[in-house]
Design a protein around this motif. Sequence first.
Motif, PDB file in Angstrom:
ATOM      1  N   PHE A 275       0.836  -1.197   0.000  1.00  0.00           N
ATOM      2  CA  PHE A 275       0.000   0.000   0.000  1.00  0.00           C
ATOM      3  C   PHE A 275       0.873   1.250   0.000  1.00  0.00           C
ATOM      4  N   THR A 276       0.333   2.324  -0.533  1.00  0.00           N
ATOM      5  CA  THR A 276       1.081   3.560  -0.714  1.00  0.00           C
ATOM      6  C   THR A 276       1.641   4.104   0.598  1.00  0.00           C
ATOM      7  N   SER A 277       2.840   4.642   0.516  1.00  0.00           N
ATOM      8  CA  SER A 277       3.488   5.240   1.686  1.00  0.00           C
ATOM      9  C   SER A 277       2.975   6.659   1.946  1.00  0.00           C
ATOM     10  N   GLN A 278       2.056   7.117   1.108  1.00  0.00           N
ATOM     11  CA  GLN A 278       1.499   8.458   1.281  1.00  0.00           C
ATOM     12  C   GLN A 278       0.432   8.509   2.369  1.00  0.00           C
ATOM     13  N   SER A 279       0.040   7.339   2.876  1.00  0.00           N
ATOM     14  CA  SER A 279      -1.018   7.290   3.895  1.00  0.00           C
ATOM     15  C   SER A 279      -0.628   6.346   5.031  1.00  0.00           C
ATOM     16  N   ASP A 280      -1.203   6.583   6.204  1.00  0.00           N
ATOM     17  CA  ASP A 280      -1.139   5.643   7.311  1.00  0.00           C
ATOM     18  C   ASP A 280      -2.399   4.792   7.268  1.00  0.00           C
ATOM     19  N   TYR A 281      -2.287   3.555   7.775  1.00  0.00           N
ATOM     20  CA  TYR A 281      -3.421   2.635   7.719  1.00  0.00           C
ATOM     21  C   TYR A 281      -3.698   2.038   9.094  1.00  0.00           C
ATOM     22  N   LEU A 282      -4.958   1.688   9.302  1.00  0.00           N
ATOM     23  CA  LEU A 282      -5.384   0.972  10.501  1.00  0.00           C
ATOM     24  C   LEU A 282      -6.140  -0.268  10.059  1.00  0.00           C
TER      25      LEU A 282
END
Length: 332
Positions: free
Chosen positions: A26-33
């Motif tokens: 997944f893109t490093s432009q966002s944080d995920y939960l």
Amino acid sequence: MIFIENEGHTDPRLNLALEEYALRNFTSQSDYLLFYINEPSIIIGRSQNTIEEINQDYVEKNNIQVVRRISGGGAVYHDFGNLNFSFITNYDIKRLNNFKKFTEPVISALSKIGVEAELKGRNDILVKDKKISGTAQFSTGKRMISHGTLLFDTDLGEVANALQVKMSKIISKGHKSVRSRVANISEYINKPLKIEDFRELLLSGLYEERESFETYHLTQEEWKAVHALKEEKYDSWDWNYGRSPKFNVQYVKRFPVGEIDVRIFVEKGYLTELKIFGDFFGKEPLEDLENILIGVKYNKEEISKKLNDVKIEEYFGNILKSEFIDLLYSAD
């Protein structure tokens, strides 16, 4: 922050594959939960010797799955009363082994439903001195996972039945049993809740912590890739159990970073086989460190020379190189 919807899957091997896939793709432009609930299973830390952590007969008789995760730390028991959370973010050296940073929003969300929790020790969340959550981390060097368990309504008797509790851990923590040290979050909530309702309340609390929050559903192609990772890695005996090394020397010591257990096979004065186990949190794969020492003369001076340029803390966390070298010769 983007919330990844796992679509209600409870297969621990699939959920761990989903977590790793998101970390690496997944893109490093966002944080995920990510939230997930697993069917009865034991999740083994990356560096642990599986067969010594579990009650094998009990696990087989009760169809409990055994799966290794990519992060360090100790073995934990999961069932339908346990909620797992995972934050996937960019790698930050200040966040690595800084469990306070990513447990704060969880503790804050628990507070909103009347559960006053705190981070204590290395990586545990406690309520009134009883453990309700254990946490762990893994980093690729670019991205990292900070994940943990939340004991909501887990069968705590099964924790003791399924896991082999090491005497070194009991002695070091000064407790008589695992059962006496853990508790369910449901014990501290005034009104009865199902775990699905608890999940929604916790998610709502975390949403309040973030200005921007959206939900993401994986595409069909992404799920196909997750299933492929599951089949290739998390379904394999080699990953979940691995081979037991032959050894003629074993030294074990508990450090502030966790227990380190070294198995050494020495032949004609040379180190011909080495395996390191433990519940510590390291960044680099232990196989790299093990391979460096294979073929070295089993002599403190020679091993010290071989490790001269090696950053030991990358493998174990905050211990001195001299402490590790000493361990290779003595359990004292």
